[in-house]
Write an enzyme that holds these catalytic residues in place. Structure first.
Site, mmCIF file in Angstrom:
data_model
loop_
_atom_site.group_PDB
_atom_site.id
_atom_site.type_symbol
_atom_site.label_atom_id
_atom_site.label_comp_id
_atom_site.label_asym_id
_atom_site.label_seq_id
_atom_site.Cartn_x
_atom_site.Cartn_y
_atom_site.Cartn_z
ATOM 1 N N GLU A 134 0.823 -1.206 0.000
ATOM 2 C CA GLU A 134 0.000 0.000 0.000
ATOM 3 C C GLU A 134 0.859 1.259 0.000
ATOM 4 O OE1 GLU A 134 -2.312 -0.058 3.526
ATOM 5 O OE2 GLU A 134 -3.237 -2.001 3.118
ATOM 6 N N CYS A 155 2.917 8.412 1.659
ATOM 7 C CA CYS A 155 3.368 7.471 2.679
ATOM 8 C C CYS A 155 3.669 6.153 1.969
ATOM 9 C CB CYS A 155 2.283 7.296 3.735
ATOM 10 S SG CYS A 155 2.733 6.193 5.081
ATOM 11 N N CYS A 162 5.150 -6.962 8.148
ATOM 12 C CA CYS A 162 6.100 -6.421 9.128
ATOM 13 C C CYS A 162 6.358 -7.477 10.198
ATOM 14 C CB CYS A 162 5.544 -5.150 9.768
ATOM 15 S SG CYS A 162 6.704 -4.352 10.911
ATOM 16 N N CYS A 166 3.820 -4.614 16.347
ATOM 17 C CA CYS A 166 3.184 -3.607 17.196
ATOM 18 C C CYS A 166 1.711 -3.981 17.367
ATOM 19 C CB CYS A 166 3.323 -2.222 16.570
ATOM 20 S SG CYS A 166 5.038 -1.663 16.451
ATOM 21 N N CYS A 169 -1.233 -2.298 15.202
ATOM 22 C CA CYS A 169 -0.995 -2.053 13.779
ATOM 23 C C CYS A 169 -1.458 -3.231 12.925
ATOM 24 C CB CYS A 169 0.493 -1.797 13.558
ATOM 25 S SG CYS A 169 0.936 -1.442 11.849
ATOM 26 N N GLY A 209 5.696 -2.068 6.971
ATOM 27 C CA GLY A 209 7.060 -2.508 7.222
ATOM 28 C C GLY A 209 7.851 -1.549 8.083
ATOM 29 N N GLU A 210 8.968 -2.029 8.591
ATOM 30 C CA GLU A 210 9.942 -1.233 9.336
ATOM 31 C C GLU A 210 11.035 -0.813 8.358
ATOM 32 O OE1 GLU A 210 12.440 0.774 11.114
ATOM 33 O OE2 GLU A 210 10.892 0.154 12.539
ATOM 34 N N SER A 241 10.609 6.831 9.127
ATOM 35 C CA SER A 241 10.038 6.526 10.440
ATOM 36 C C SER A 241 10.526 5.158 10.897
ATOM 37 C CB SER A 241 8.510 6.526 10.361
ATOM 38 O OG SER A 241 7.939 6.142 11.589
ATOM 39 N N SER A 264 8.647 6.339 15.992
ATOM 40 C CA SER A 264 7.321 5.902 16.447
ATOM 41 C C SER A 264 7.429 5.537 17.924
ATOM 42 C CB SER A 264 6.856 4.699 15.617
ATOM 43 O OG SER A 264 6.690 5.068 14.262
ATOM 44 N N LEU A 265 7.190 6.516 18.770
ATOM 45 C CA LEU A 265 7.416 6.326 20.203
ATOM 46 C C LEU A 265 6.216 5.633 20.859
ATOM 47 C CD1 LEU A 265 9.856 7.090 21.971
ATOM 48 C CD2 LEU A 265 8.497 9.010 22.813
ATOM 49 N N ASN A 340 -6.336 5.143 14.487
ATOM 50 C CA ASN A 340 -7.189 4.835 13.338
ATOM 51 C C ASN A 340 -7.620 3.383 13.467
ATOM 52 O OD1 ASN A 340 -8.471 5.321 10.910
ATOM 53 N ND2 ASN A 340 -6.635 6.115 9.888
ATOM 54 N N CYS A 383 -1.730 1.909 8.270
ATOM 55 C CA CYS A 383 -0.828 0.968 7.612
ATOM 56 C C CYS A 383 -1.395 -0.442 7.542
ATOM 57 C CB CYS A 383 0.500 0.922 8.365
ATOM 58 S SG CYS A 383 1.378 2.471 8.414
#
Length: 401
Positions: A134, A155, A162, A166, A169, A209-210, A241, A264-265, A340, A383
Site C-alpha cells: 500500500e 506514505c 512487518c 506492534c 498495527c 514494514g519497518e 520513520s 514511532s514512540l 485509526n 498501515c
C-alpha cells in the site's frame, strides 16, 4: 530467449551438467539438465533479474557505453517515464537489446484506489510475485511536519508485512513476507504520480514494514529519489520513520544525506511501550533516546516523535508529562495521531477532550506539538488495513469524496 545452452555426453552416456539461461520478463530461469542413459532430469532455479530502476547512474554508465548513454536512459526512466526498453528510441538497437537481455523493466500493478472525503487516497499495488502493498497520498497540512497545505505527501511501504508486531498495527497481523527491492519502493511514487496526476514533493517512509529493517534497499531507493537525474525530491523532504532500531538509527546518522527522522514512540515509559511495541524489549527507551541524541548531534536537525493516542493505554496525563520531558531533552517535535481503527483489534481513540488535554500538557511544557487531523478514516488508511481486508476478502468501504 535462450542462450548458452549446451549438452555433452561422456563415454558412459552421462552428460556434464549445463545451464540453460532464459530471460523472461523480470526473472532469469536457470534450468539444470542432466542425462543418465535415456532419462533426462532437470531442476529449475528462478533468479530475479535486476530491475533497471534499482540502478544508480554510475552503475548504468558501466553497462551503457559510451557513458553519456546512461544520461539518456535515466531521462527516459524518470522524466519521460517510459515503460519499456523499446520506447528508448534514441538508444542504438544493440544497446536496447543488451538492456532487455540483462535487466528487467518492472512496473507495479494498481489493484484499487480508494478516495477519501478529505482527499486522502489509498493505493493498493500488486507486485510481480502477487504480493500486495500500500501507499497513501495525503494532502499535507501544517500539522504534518510543518509542510504548507499545497504540498502532496506520499506514505510509502518498504516491506511486505512487518516482523515487529506492534499490537495496534494492521501491517504485521499476517507477519512479514519479504523486503521490497529499491525499484519497488521507487515505483510506488511514480505510480501514484501517474494515477493522481499530481507531483509528489514530500515522502514519509511510514507505510507497511519497518524501513530501517530494509536499510540497504531503502537507502538505494532514497538516493534514486533524491538524485537530480532521478525523481529529484530534496533530502529534507524525505522522512524515515522507525519503531526504534537503535543500530540502524546510528548508522543512518553517519551517512551524508540530510534525511529527516521520525521515531514511532507511542509511549513515554518502558512498561507501556514494551507491552504495545515488542521492539522495546530489545532496544529500550534509554537506548533509543541515546540513539536519537546521536542522530541530532550528527544531523543538526530536530527529530519528530510520532505518538498514536490510544484510549486508556497511553493517553494519561502522566504519559503526557513523561513525553514532554523526553521531547524537551532532545528539542524534538511531537506529532499526536488519534488511533485509526483496525478491523479485528480492540483499540480505540480517546475522546476529543482527552486528545486536547494531552496536547495542552505538552504545549504547557514548551514542547512543539501538533494534533494531526484524522485523514483517511473512511478508507482504512492506517498501515496495512486495505491489504489485510483485500487478502481476507473482507468488505472495504469505498469513498470517492
Amino acid at each position: 530467449m535462450v542462450a548458452d545452452s549446451a549438452m555433452h555426453l561422456n563415454e558412459k552416456g552421462y552428460s556434464t551438467a549445463k545451464h540453460v539461461r532464459i530471460s523472461e520478463r523480470d526473472q532469469e530461469i536457470l534450468v539444470r539438465l542432466h542425462f543418465a542413459g535415456n532419462q533426462l532430469d532437470f531442476s529449475v532455479h528462478v533468479v530475479p533479474l535486476t530491475d533497471i530502476k534499482s540502478l544508480h547512474l554510475d552503475e548504468l554508465r558501466r553497462i551503457a557505453q559510451p557513458s553519456y548513454r546512461a544520461g539518456q536512459i535515466v531521462d527516459w526512466l524518470y522524466q519521460k517515464r517510459v515503460t519499456s526498453f523499446a520506447e528508448m528510441t534514441n538508444l542504438p538497437h544493440a544497446l536496447r537489446t543488451k538492456l532487455s537481455d540483462n535487466l528487467c523493466f518492472g512496473k507495479i500493478e494498481v489493484v484499487r484506489v480508494l478516495g477519501s472525503k478529505d482527499t486522502t487516497r489509498k493505493f493498493l499495488f500488486r507486485l510481480s510475485d502477487n504480493n500486495l502493498i500500500e501507499s497513501v497520498l495525503i494532502p499535507a497540512s501544517p500539522a504534518l511536519y510543518g509542510s504548507p497545505s499545497d504540498r502532496r505527501t506520499i506514505c510509502v511501504s518498504t516491506q511486505v508485512g512487518c516482523a515487529y508486531g506492534c499490537k495496534f498495527c494492521a501491517s504485521g497481523l499476517d507477519g512479514w513476507k519479504r523486503n521490497l527491492r529499491a525499484n519497488e519502493i521507487v515505483n510506488q511514487i511514480m505510480a501514484v504520480e501517474e494515477e493522481s496526476g499530481e507531483r509528489i514533493d514530500n515522502i514519509v517512509f511510514m507505510g507497511m514494514g519497518e524501513p530501517l529493517a530494509n536499510y540497504d534497499n531503502l537507502l538505494r531507493a532514497i538516493q534514486i529519489i533524491n538524485a537530480p537525474w532521478g525523481i529529484g525530491i530534496g533530502a529534507r523532504n524525505i522522512t524515515i520513520s522507525t519503531s526504534g532500531l537503535v543500530p540502524q538509527i546510528r548508522k543512518l546518522a553517519d551517512q551524508p544525506l540530510q534525511i529527516r527522522l521520525a521515531v514511532s514512540l507511542h509511549s513515554a515509559s518502558d512498561e507501556i511501550r514494551s507491552r504495545i511495541m515488542p521492539v522495546n524489549r530489545k532496544y529500550n527507551l534509554g537506548a533509543l533516546l541515546d540513539a536519537c541524541r546521536y542522530f541530532t548531534s550528527r544531523k543538526k536537525q530536530r527529530i519528530t516523535f510520532e505518538y498514536i493516542l490510544i484510549a486508556q493505554v497511553n493517553d494519561s496525563d502522566e504519559q503526557a508529562r513523561q513525553l514532554a520531558k523526553h521531547a524537551r531533552a532532545l528539542e524534538a517535535k511531537v506529532n499526536l495521531i488519534p488511533y485509526n481503527r483496525v478491523e479485528g483489534l480492540d483499540w480505540t481513540k480517546p475522546s476529543i477532550d482527552r486528545q486536547k488535554k494531552f496536547l495542552a500538557i505538552l504545549r504547557s511544557a514548551d514542547v512543539r506539538a501538533t494534533l494531526r487531523r484524522e485523514k483517511g478514516d473512511d478508507i482504512a488508511a492506517a498501515c496495512g488495513q486495505l491489504r489485510l481486508q483485500t487478502e481476507r476478502g473482507l468488505p472495504v468501504l469505498e469513498s470517492s469524496g
